[in-house]
Design a protein around this motif. Structure first.
Motif, PDB file in Angstrom:
ATOM      1  N   ALA A  29       0.753  -1.191  -0.188  1.00  0.00           N
ATOM      2  CA  ALA A  29       0.141   0.022  -0.034  1.00  0.00           C
ATOM      3  C   ALA A  29       0.954   1.181  -0.055  1.00  0.00           C
ATOM      4  O   ALA A  29       1.886   1.228   0.665  1.00  0.00           O
ATOM      5  CB  ALA A  29      -0.875  -0.059   1.217  1.00  0.00           C
ATOM      6  N   LYS A  30       0.313   2.239  -0.596  1.00  0.00           N
ATOM      7  CA  LYS A  30       1.215   3.418  -0.793  1.00  0.00           C
ATOM      8  C   LYS A  30       0.022   4.660  -0.773  1.00  0.00           C
ATOM      9  O   LYS A  30      -0.871   4.711  -1.524  1.00  0.00           O
ATOM     10  CB  LYS A  30       1.840   3.505  -1.877  1.00  0.00           C
ATOM     11  N   SER A  31      -0.020   5.330   0.190  1.00  0.00           N
ATOM     12  CA  SER A  31      -0.739   6.588   0.415  1.00  0.00           C
ATOM     13  C   SER A  31      -0.030   8.010   0.274  1.00  0.00           C
ATOM     14  O   SER A  31       1.183   8.011   0.827  1.00  0.00           O
ATOM     15  CB  SER A  31      -1.326   6.839   1.623  1.00  0.00           C
ATOM     16  N   THR A  32      -0.400   8.672  -0.610  1.00  0.00           N
ATOM     17  CA  THR A  32       0.285  10.069  -0.794  1.00  0.00           C
ATOM     18  C   THR A  32      -0.726  11.243  -0.454  1.00  0.00           C
ATOM     19  O   THR A  32      -2.136  11.072  -0.425  1.00  0.00           O
ATOM     20  CB  THR A  32       0.657  10.254  -2.333  1.00  0.00           C
ATOM     21  N   LYS A  33      -0.091  12.426  -0.141  1.00  0.00           N
ATOM     22  CA  LYS A  33      -1.162  13.520  -0.079  1.00  0.00           C
ATOM     23  C   LYS A  33      -0.250  14.564  -0.719  1.00  0.00           C
ATOM     24  O   LYS A  33       1.027  14.831  -0.390  1.00  0.00           O
ATOM     25  CB  LYS A  33      -1.274  13.790   1.478  1.00  0.00           C
ATOM     26  N   THR A  34      -0.785  15.547  -1.464  1.00  0.00           N
ATOM     27  CA  THR A  34      -0.330  16.753  -1.867  1.00  0.00           C
ATOM     28  C   THR A  34      -0.625  17.849  -1.076  1.00  0.00           C
ATOM     29  O   THR A  34      -1.836  17.882  -0.425  1.00  0.00           O
ATOM     30  CB  THR A  34      -0.747  17.102  -3.360  1.00  0.00           C
ATOM     31  N   GLY A  52      -3.762  18.723   1.098  1.00  0.00           N
ATOM     32  CA  GLY A  52      -4.303  18.571  -0.255  1.00  0.00           C
ATOM     33  C   GLY A  52      -4.906  17.110  -0.218  1.00  0.00           C
ATOM     34  O   GLY A  52      -5.085  16.410   1.054  1.00  0.00           O
ATOM     35  N   PRO A  53      -5.655  16.618  -1.346  1.00  0.00           N
ATOM     36  CA  PRO A  53      -6.104  15.320  -1.373  1.00  0.00           C
ATOM     37  C   PRO A  53      -5.375  14.186  -1.039  1.00  0.00           C
ATOM     38  O   PRO A  53      -4.252  14.286  -1.381  1.00  0.00           O
ATOM     39  CB  PRO A  53      -6.903  15.252  -2.696  1.00  0.00           C
ATOM     40  N   ARG A  54      -5.848  13.241  -0.437  1.00  0.00           N
ATOM     41  CA  ARG A  54      -5.178  11.850  -0.206  1.00  0.00           C
ATOM     42  C   ARG A  54      -5.178  10.786  -1.452  1.00  0.00           C
ATOM     43  O   ARG A  54      -6.281  11.000  -1.972  1.00  0.00           O
ATOM     44  CB  ARG A  54      -5.539  11.177   1.213  1.00  0.00           C
ATOM     45  N   ASN A  55      -4.195  10.083  -1.596  1.00  0.00           N
ATOM     46  CA  ASN A  55      -4.307   9.117  -2.724  1.00  0.00           C
ATOM     47  C   ASN A  55      -3.908   7.689  -2.377  1.00  0.00           C
ATOM     48  O   ASN A  55      -2.671   7.604  -1.760  1.00  0.00           O
ATOM     49  CB  ASN A  55      -3.608   9.702  -3.920  1.00  0.00           C
TER      50      ASN A  55
END
Length: 129
Positions: A29-34, A52-55
């Motif tokens: 799993a990889k979660s990113t946020k801008t 910003g939004p999470r992905n």
């Protein structure tokens, strides 16, 4: 009884409308946020950051359809708006609003096995058990 610390394939599964349709052998799993910075006139550094939004992108390996899902004609390519449930000894993680973005298959005759599937999740919820 579960062994402490290590999830088994029955602890990682796909759910559609509250029904388990496939078990998963492993995942990454990889979660990113801008984030954006807020700059102010006359300042040489940003004065704040705005989240910003999470992905959430997950790669699942070796998915096995449940017997009931096979009887119901499950097709991994038709999966839409499903959840990934990961049960750990002390918590449960649910990725919901999932859509697949890539599917890689290898298999034998009569086996409902998908080798790898990449999914994008709308939400991630973690609860204590």
């Amino acid at each position: 009884m579960k062994t402490a610390g290590f999830p088994t394939s029955s602890d990682i599964y796909l759910e559609v409308n509250g029904r388990k349709v496939a078990v998963v052998q492993s995942y990454t799993a990889k979660s990113t946020k801008t984030s954006s910075v807020v700059e102010a006139f006359g300042e040489d550094q940003p004065v704040a950051t705005i989240p910003g939004p999470r992905n959430h992108v997950l790669e699942l390996t070796r998915l096995y359809a449940t017997d009931e899902a096979v009887r119901d004609g499950l097709n991994f390519h038709n999966l839409d708006d499903f959840s990934l449930v990961i049960c750990k000894p002390d918590r449960k993680i649910i990725y919901s609003g999932c859509q697949w973005s890539a599917i890689g298959e290898t298999g034998n005759l009569g086996a409902m096995v998908v080798e790898k599937i990449t999914i994008v999740a709308a939400k991630r919820i973690e609860t204590k058990v």
